[in-house]
Design a protein around this motif. Structure first.
Motif, PDB file in Angstrom:
ATOM      1  N   VAL A 189       0.606  -0.810   0.096  1.00  0.00           N
ATOM      2  CA  VAL A 189      -0.111  -0.345   0.145  1.00  0.00           C
ATOM      3  C   VAL A 189       0.844   1.480  -0.007  1.00  0.00           C
ATOM      4  N   SER A 190       0.835   2.309  -0.513  1.00  0.00           N
ATOM      5  CA  SER A 190       0.870   3.351  -1.126  1.00  0.00           C
ATOM      6  C   SER A 190       0.188   4.525  -0.168  1.00  0.00           C
ATOM      7  N   ALA A 191       0.157   4.683   0.952  1.00  0.00           N
ATOM      8  CA  ALA A 191      -0.485   5.754   2.101  1.00  0.00           C
ATOM      9  C   ALA A 191       0.277   7.269   1.835  1.00  0.00           C
ATOM     10  N   TYR A 192      -0.610   7.738   1.112  1.00  0.00           N
ATOM     11  CA  TYR A 192      -0.212   9.612   0.806  1.00  0.00           C
ATOM     12  C   TYR A 192      -0.655  10.547   1.443  1.00  0.00           C
ATOM     13  N   SER A 193      -0.339  11.790   1.784  1.00  0.00           N
ATOM     14  CA  SER A 193      -1.511  12.356   2.644  1.00  0.00           C
ATOM     15  C   SER A 193      -2.032  13.150   1.861  1.00  0.00           C
ATOM     16  N   LEU A 194      -3.270  13.790   1.560  1.00  0.00           N
ATOM     17  CA  LEU A 194      -4.011  14.868   0.887  1.00  0.00           C
ATOM     18  C   LEU A 194      -2.768  16.200   1.153  1.00  0.00           C
ATOM     19  N   ALA A 226      -2.357   5.383  11.334  1.00  0.00           N
ATOM     20  CA  ALA A 226      -2.013   4.351   9.959  1.00  0.00           C
ATOM     21  C   ALA A 226      -0.791   2.967  10.235  1.00  0.00           C
ATOM     22  N   ARG A 227       0.658   3.441  10.552  1.00  0.00           N
ATOM     23  CA  ARG A 227       1.607   2.709  10.681  1.00  0.00           C
ATOM     24  C   ARG A 227       1.443   1.530  11.412  1.00  0.00           C
ATOM     25  N   GLU A 228       0.544   1.888  12.516  1.00  0.00           N
ATOM     26  CA  GLU A 228       0.448   1.441  14.057  1.00  0.00           C
ATOM     27  C   GLU A 228      -0.576  -0.221  13.257  1.00  0.00           C
ATOM     28  N   GLN A 229      -1.602   0.527  12.045  1.00  0.00           N
ATOM     29  CA  GLN A 229      -2.187  -0.353  12.138  1.00  0.00           C
ATOM     30  C   GLN A 229      -1.481  -2.045  11.209  1.00  0.00           C
ATOM     31  N   PHE A 230      -1.106  -0.566  10.472  1.00  0.00           N
ATOM     32  CA  PHE A 230      -0.316  -1.833   9.135  1.00  0.00           C
ATOM     33  C   PHE A 230       0.801  -2.951   9.811  1.00  0.00           C
ATOM     34  N   ARG A 232       0.522  -4.065  12.777  1.00  0.00           N
ATOM     35  CA  ARG A 232      -0.627  -5.049  13.653  1.00  0.00           C
ATOM     36  C   ARG A 232      -0.525  -6.233  12.147  1.00  0.00           C
ATOM     37  N   ARG A 233      -1.335  -5.610  10.896  1.00  0.00           N
ATOM     38  CA  ARG A 233      -1.139  -6.506   9.705  1.00  0.00           C
ATOM     39  C   ARG A 233      -0.007  -7.012   9.109  1.00  0.00           C
ATOM     40  N   GLY A 234       1.225  -6.846   9.517  1.00  0.00           N
ATOM     41  CA  GLY A 234       2.057  -7.891   9.078  1.00  0.00           C
ATOM     42  C   GLY A 234       2.974  -7.354   7.760  1.00  0.00           C
ATOM     43  N   PHE A 235       2.515  -5.209   7.731  1.00  0.00           N
ATOM     44  CA  PHE A 235       3.033  -5.251   7.280  1.00  0.00           C
ATOM     45  C   PHE A 235       4.536  -3.643   7.479  1.00  0.00           C
ATOM     46  N   GLU A 236       5.196  -4.127   6.612  1.00  0.00           N
ATOM     47  CA  GLU A 236       6.559  -3.233   7.373  1.00  0.00           C
ATOM     48  C   GLU A 236       6.185  -1.824   6.279  1.00  0.00           C
ATOM     49  N   HIS A 237       6.807  -0.653   7.416  1.00  0.00           N
ATOM     50  CA  HIS A 237       6.615   0.497   6.772  1.00  0.00           C
ATOM     51  C   HIS A 237       8.245   0.480   6.060  1.00  0.00           C
ATOM     52  N   TYR A 238       8.322   0.554   4.751  1.00  0.00           N
ATOM     53  CA  TYR A 238       9.688   0.742   4.274  1.00  0.00           C
ATOM     54  C   TYR A 238       9.852   2.282   3.687  1.00  0.00           C
ATOM     55  N   GLU A 239       9.387   2.346   3.436  1.00  0.00           N
ATOM     56  CA  GLU A 239       9.367   4.105   3.383  1.00  0.00           C
ATOM     57  C   GLU A 239       8.210   4.919   3.211  1.00  0.00           C
ATOM     58  N   VAL A 240       9.035   6.177   4.179  1.00  0.00           N
ATOM     59  CA  VAL A 240       7.388   7.425   4.129  1.00  0.00           C
ATOM     60  C   VAL A 240       6.020   6.887   3.816  1.00  0.00           C
ATOM     61  N   SER A 241       5.856   6.592   2.660  1.00  0.00           N
ATOM     62  CA  SER A 241       4.562   5.891   1.618  1.00  0.00           C
ATOM     63  C   SER A 241       4.189   4.740   1.679  1.00  0.00           C
ATOM     64  N   ASN A 242       4.831   4.525   1.882  1.00  0.00           N
ATOM     65  CA  ASN A 242       5.063   2.874   1.559  1.00  0.00           C
ATOM     66  C   ASN A 242       4.808   1.577   2.294  1.00  0.00           C
ATOM     67  N   TYR A 243       4.221   0.947   2.534  1.00  0.00           N
ATOM     68  CA  TYR A 243       3.944  -0.459   3.063  1.00  0.00           C
ATOM     69  C   TYR A 243       3.852  -1.659   2.379  1.00  0.00           C
ATOM     70  N   ALA A 244       4.503  -3.008   2.802  1.00  0.00           N
ATOM     71  CA  ALA A 244       4.641  -4.104   1.904  1.00  0.00           C
ATOM     72  C   ALA A 244       4.852  -5.382   3.660  1.00  0.00           C
ATOM     73  N   THR A 245       4.352  -6.023   2.533  1.00  0.00           N
ATOM     74  CA  THR A 245       4.386  -7.595   2.966  1.00  0.00           C
ATOM     75  C   THR A 245       6.040  -8.352   3.344  1.00  0.00           C
ATOM     76  N   ALA A 246       6.159  -9.351   3.271  1.00  0.00           N
ATOM     77  CA  ALA A 246       8.074  -9.502   3.144  1.00  0.00           C
ATOM     78  C   ALA A 246       7.735  -9.674   1.660  1.00  0.00           C
ATOM     79  N   GLY A 247       8.886  -9.323   0.542  1.00  0.00           N
ATOM     80  CA  GLY A 247       9.453  -9.373  -0.645  1.00  0.00           C
ATOM     81  C   GLY A 247       8.889  -9.290  -1.547  1.00  0.00           C
TER      82      GLY A 247
END
Ligand code: SF4
Length: 384
Positions: A189-194, A226-230, A232-247
């Motif tokens: 997920v790419s999560a951006y502020s408006l 949002a970061r906490e929720q990601f 909890r769901r196993g997503f890594e915050h790997y860039e300020v606006s981006n979250y991903a599962t492993a790989g």
């Protein structure tokens, strides 16, 4: 061997969104010159790739605009042409296409998947109809869900864009939106502020005092929740606006954030190509499809502008992009590329930020710890 990514800009959208300042123009599928645009992209590729053929192709990204409006056979031709240009390729070249939920169709996606697309990035933006109406989007929440399900039924890798900071958006609704996307099968997920850009309809409304967005504190709360929720769901915050599962991180974006070589093709595309040690050349193509299509092989008509990047430009760019990532900036690689020490000329701000804990340097890698990412802009500005 040097690695290279290719970005292709497709500059048409069915309708301009009121917050968007990307180089796009309105176009319906039957009025877009699909084949002529593909022809011109292929011509530009042949011109630009003369010195690049020995580089190793790692990713291709079709962005826009709305590439899901581009006829699948035209996309297939462009992809084939890119693949045959480079003598070396990564084992699995990541090929992403940006899709708008309103124009995503099963037969089209199957056809581009058959042509080599292996990842979709879907512009969901929100799972709430009220937000989507506010953003002027053509799709509603059920269409967004259908698009993700469709994407996941054909491709293994599906990403969604999500925005936050819309009026009346509660923390609970943002977290619910994150859950819905993950439950539908997205792995990135790419999560951006408006943000409001001056040259947009939202910019005009804001200047007239008619647009109410979240305050800075509210943005910060949404970002952290949002970061906490990601997490909890196993997503890594790997860039300020981006979250991903492993790989599932975006290899294309990582290549860019690491300061890798990228070739930009199409109207309004930007590219950056090395020109020997300590130098690179960044170019920007003409913004309108009409001028781009008319340019033919007249190279001077394809490029709107270009600039030579100095060693310090290269370092500033490496800091600006790399410090936004969990991976950080590899100082050895950056210094080899730029030909000068990263710290040179910024010794006092560097030392101050290290002392305050804003910057951590270990094993020749500089990072900003995640808990300081809300202050990234000021940290990076200080190091410029
Ligand atoms: S669909 Fe995307 S690129 Fe097109 S106008 Fe809307 S936000 Fe911009």
């Amino acid at each position: 061997m040097r690695e290279i990514s290719v970005y292709i800009h497709f500059p048409w959208c069915q309708r301009k969104c009121p917050y968007c300042d990307f180089a796009t123009q309105p176009g319906q599928s039957d009025s877009i010159p699909h084949e002529a645009y593909a022809d011109q992209v292929i011509k530009e590729l042949s011109w630009r790739s003369d010195d690049l053929r020995d580089q190793k192709l790692v990713s291709i990204f079709l962005g826009g605009g709305t590439p899901s409006l581009w006829a699948a056979p035209s996309i297939a031709r462009v992809l084939k042409s890119i693949r045959s240009t480079f003598r070396h390729s990564a084992d699995e070249v990541e090929v992403t296409v940006e899709c708008n939920p309103i124009s995503l169709r099963r037969d089209w996606l199957q056809e581009v998947a058959d042509a080599g697309v292996n990842r979709a990035s879907i512009g969901v933006q929100s799972t709430r109809d009220e937000d989507l109406r506010f953003l002027g989007r053509l799709h509603d929440s059920s269409r967004a869900a259908e698009a993700i399900q469709l994407g996941s039924s054909i491709l293994d890798r599906v990403s969604a864009d999500l925005m936050f900071g819309m009026p009346n958006q509660s923390t609970a609704s943002l977290l619910d939106g994150i859950d819905q996307l993950i439950d539908l099968g997205v792995k990135h997920v790419s999560a951006y502020s408006l943000t409001v850009e001056p040259a947009t309809r939202f910019g005009t409304l804001q200047r007239a005092g008619k647009l109410k967005l979240a305050s800075e504190d509210e943005f910060a709360t949404l970002f952290l929740k949002a970061r906490e929720q990601f997490a909890r769901r196993g997503f890594e915050h790997y860039e300020v606006s981006n979250y991903a599962t492993a790989g599932e991180t975006s290899r294309h974006n990582q290549h860019y954030w690491r300061g890798g070589t990228y070739l930009g093709l199409g109207a309004a595309a930007v590219g950056c190509l090395p020109q020997g040690p300590g130098q690179a050349r960044r170019y920007r193509n003409v913004p309108t499809p009409r001028r781009y299509l008319e340019a033919g092989l007249h190279k001077e008509l394809i490029e709107e502008s270009n600039e030579d990047l100095s060693p310090q430009d290269l370092i500033r760019e490496a800091l600006m992009l790399g410090l936004r990532t969990q991976e950080g900036v590899n100082l050895d690689i950056t210094e080899r590329r730029a030909g000068v020490e990263v710290i040179r000329g910024r010794e006092s701000s560097w030392e101050r930020r290290v002392k305050s804990g804003d910057l951590v340097v270990a094993n020749q890698v500089a990072t900003v710890p995640r808990h300081r990412w809300l202050h990234l802009d000021s940290i990076v500005a200080d190091l410029f």
